[in-house]
Design an enzyme around this catalytic site. Structure first.
Site, PDB file in Angstrom:
ATOM      1  N   CYS B  37       0.825  -1.208   0.000  1.00 42.02           N
ATOM      2  CA  CYS B  37       0.000   0.000   0.000  1.00 42.02           C
ATOM      3  C   CYS B  37       0.863   1.264   0.000  1.00 42.02           C
ATOM      4  CB  CYS B  37      -0.922   0.036   1.203  1.00 42.02           C
ATOM      5  SG  CYS B  37      -2.005  -1.377   1.309  1.00 42.02           S
ATOM      6  N   ASP B  39       2.786   2.353   2.472  1.00 44.94           N
ATOM      7  CA  ASP B  39       3.222   2.862   3.775  1.00 44.94           C
ATOM      8  C   ASP B  39       3.203   1.830   4.895  1.00 44.94           C
ATOM      9  OD1 ASP B  39       0.464   3.211   3.586  1.00 44.94           O
ATOM     10  OD2 ASP B  39       0.640   5.398   3.468  1.00 44.94           O
ATOM     11  N   CYS B  63       5.150   8.136   2.384  1.00 39.70           N
ATOM     12  CA  CYS B  63       5.318   9.469   1.814  1.00 39.70           C
ATOM     13  C   CYS B  63       5.633  10.491   2.914  1.00 39.70           C
ATOM     14  CB  CYS B  63       4.056   9.873   1.066  1.00 39.70           C
ATOM     15  SG  CYS B  63       2.631  10.048   2.134  1.00 39.70           S
ATOM     16  N   CYS B 106      -2.752   8.553   6.098  1.00 37.81           N
ATOM     17  CA  CYS B 106      -1.483   8.610   6.838  1.00 37.81           C
ATOM     18  C   CYS B 106      -1.740   8.848   8.325  1.00 37.81           C
ATOM     19  CB  CYS B 106      -0.599   9.742   6.295  1.00 37.81           C
ATOM     20  SG  CYS B 106      -0.148   9.547   4.577  1.00 37.81           S
TER      21      CYS B 106
END
Lengths: 453, 130
Positions: B37, B39, B63, B106
């Site tokens: 995915c 992360d 990211c 995130c």
């Protein structure tokens, strides 16, 4: 050396100053409409356009009469695919293309598929109306079609065989290096196939397709060959007759010309016909109405001329720069993987996955250098590059990919700067990466039950 | 996409990057996300027997927003009790970092990482108590 450094020449290229110089008169005094036949303003504009047409034709070994100017390659792709399907409907409605094509090709195909499906859905609604003896709504079709076993309904199947809207499409897989499998291509062509659409070179991994072989197969089977040549033109040799291409999409802004102008090559011998998608004043022999973008077309012509004259030397220079970049990265970093083939590839393209580092984070670290990434985080879709996925690249490695696009104005000094910056940035991010730590400890990351989210 | 100043600050000067001894009975480790995915976050908390978070370390593959989210929570949880830390929500993280909608995941991951680390600590403690 000036910062920021532009190394994203597959996205677009800077305007060559020589191109700008050629364009300027047409933005000032020679502003005429190329379609004005009765005064000198029109004549000058027309002369500029026709000179440009010759240069664009010469770049691909075509006759100037075979060049139709458009607003860019997206329009050219749309016009080629939709135009052929519309015109050759009586012959068939099947297209063969690759999963790694540009979205302008894939989405044109998808729209045609959707149009056909919508027509079939309407027919189902009508047929169910007959069978039930009442008005059937669109929402009811899904349940009623099973109840009435429409798949075996001869009347409906007869109707569907007469559908004149949209198309059927086969999307071929590619090999690991991004190349088309010619045997698969041959097998996919049916007696209903009218068009094969395969690109000259891929925009992400630079794979150059064997267009001469593809064209030969298409010619032998009596199928038209459309080639989206946007990324390859001016970088690798391409000739419409050697490739037996019937339709070729071209754009100016990937060869140091202006944005907003492109062309579609449409073969005259044997004659290829397309239905226009834009109606109007009948410009460009009826295939693309709309006042010609004279200054941009003149710039396109200059860009094509320069590309033709300078390609051989420039390709060698770019390949040298790319080798320098790859060797430099390899000498300073471990665990990097080149995506695509190194044998059949655009000279300026390098696509590398830096394992255990995420692409967008890496781009943030090298913010003075413009590159691209196949990481999902750079797009709104959250899906990593469909091109890399189609080449069998694992999702985590697709997220770690960076595309370098070297071009006419990149220098050795810039390449050396980028190597250094990449090495430092990847190093820093790997120190921050739990995956890198685990990999160094010898943990097999594939053995872990990850929580997908 | 433009990044907020806070994301850039955390990305360029991340706080508390590192590794704690995962065998230490007072260290809880949370590993969330998936490489596929794009992360993966690992958050480690050193928690006193009284349940106060004394130290926090992270490592993140992801990211800039993912790195910033993890860096931020390591700062936030220090000095908090386990119960207090457990109430940190992704909304607070997203708000603090001005994350755009496509980056909300995130912050969700960072919240999950805290919960997973606390869970791991509690499991260890329970195992010790037996």
């Amino acid at each position: 050396m000036k910062l920021p450094i532009y190394m994203d020449n597959h996205a677009t290229t800077p305007l060559d100053p020589r191109v700008l110089d050629a364009m300027l008169p047409y933005l000032k005094d020679d502003f005429g409409n190329a379609a004005s036949r009765n005064h000198v303003f029109g004549w000058k504009a027309e002369a500029g356009v026709e000179a440009a047409r010759k240069h664009v034709a010469a770049l691909i070994g075509a006759d100037p009469k075979e060049i139709v100017f458009t607003s860019g390659a997206t329009e050219s792709d749309n016009l080629a695919i939709k135009g052929v399907i519309d015109f050759y409907r009586a012959k068939g409605d099947h297209i063969v293309t690759l999963k790694t094509e540009h979205k302008a090709v894939l989405d044109s195909c998808k729209r045609l598929e959707r149009m056909r499906q919508e027509r079939i859905d309407e027919l189902k609604m009508l047929r169910l109306g007959e069978l039930t003896g009442r008005d059937v709504t669109a929402e009811e079709v899904a349940t009623l079609e099973i109840k009435h076993d429409l798949e075996k309904d001869e009347q409906l199947q007869r109707w569907i065989s007469k559908v004149q809207t949209g198309a059927r499409v086969t999307y071929l897989d590619v090999k690991k290096d991004g190349l088309v499998d010619l045997e698969q291509l041959k097998a996919a062509i049916t007696d209903k196939t009218v068009l094969v659409s395969i690109m000259l070179a891929n925009n992400e991994i630079g794979t150059v397709q064997p267009v001469a072989e593809i064209g030969a197969i298409c010619r032998e089977r009596g199928v038209l060959f459309h080639c989206d040549a946007v990324q390859g033109l001016g970088k690798v040799p391409f000739d419409v007759n050697a490739a037996k291409a019937d339709l070729v999409s071209i754009t100016a802004h990937k060869m140091y010309g202006p944005k907003g102008v492109g062309a579609l090559y449409v073969r005259r011998k044997p004659r290829v016909r397309i239905a226009p998608i834009i109606d109007g004043g009948g410009h460009e022999r009826g295939m693309r109405s709309g006042t010609l973008n004279v200054a941009a077309i003149v710039g396109f012509g200059k860009a094509a001329e320069l590309a033709r004259l300078e390609m051989a030397d420039e390709a060698k220079r770019l390949e040298k720069l790319r080798t320098r970049l790859l060797n430099g990265l390899k000498s300073k970093l471990d665990m990097l993987v080149v995506n695509g083939s190194m044998e059949t590839r655009l000279p300026g393209n390098l696509n590398v996955s830096f394992a255990y580092v995420e692409g967008e984070a890496l781009m943030m670290a090298i913010k003075d250098v413009a590159v691209s990434s196949g990481s999902a985080c750079t797009s709104a879709s959250l899906e990593p590059s469909y091109v890399l996925r189609a080449c069998g690249v694992d999702e985590d490695m697709a997220h770690s990919s960076i595309r370098f696009g070297l071009g006419r104005f990149n220098t050795e000094e810039e390449v050396d700067y980028v190597i250094d910056l990449m090495a430092r940035s990847v190093g820093r991010l790997r120190e921050m990466s739990p995956l890198y730590e685990m990999a160094k400890e010898g943990i097999d990351l594939k053995s872990i039950a990850w929580t997908a989210h | 996409m433009a990044y907020s100043e806070k994301v850039i600050e955390h990305y360029e000067n991340p706080k508390n990057v590192g590794t704690l001894d995962k065998e230490d009975p007072n260290v809880g480790t949370g590993l969330v996300g998936a490489p596929a995915c794009g992360d993966v976050m690992r958050l480690q908390l050193k928690i006193s027997d009284e349940g106060v978070i004394q130290d926090a370390k992270f490592k993140t593959f992801g990211c800039g927003s993912a790195i910033a989210s993890s860096s931020l929570v390591t700062e936030w949880v220090k000095g908090k009790t386990v119960d207090q830390a457990g109430t940190i929500s992704n909304k607070e993280i997203a708000k603090e970092l001005s994350l755009p909608p496509v980056k909300i995941h995130c912050s969700v991951l960072a919240e999950d990482a805290i919960k997973a680390a606390i869970e791991d600590f509690k499991k260890k403690k329970a195992a010790r108590g037996r």
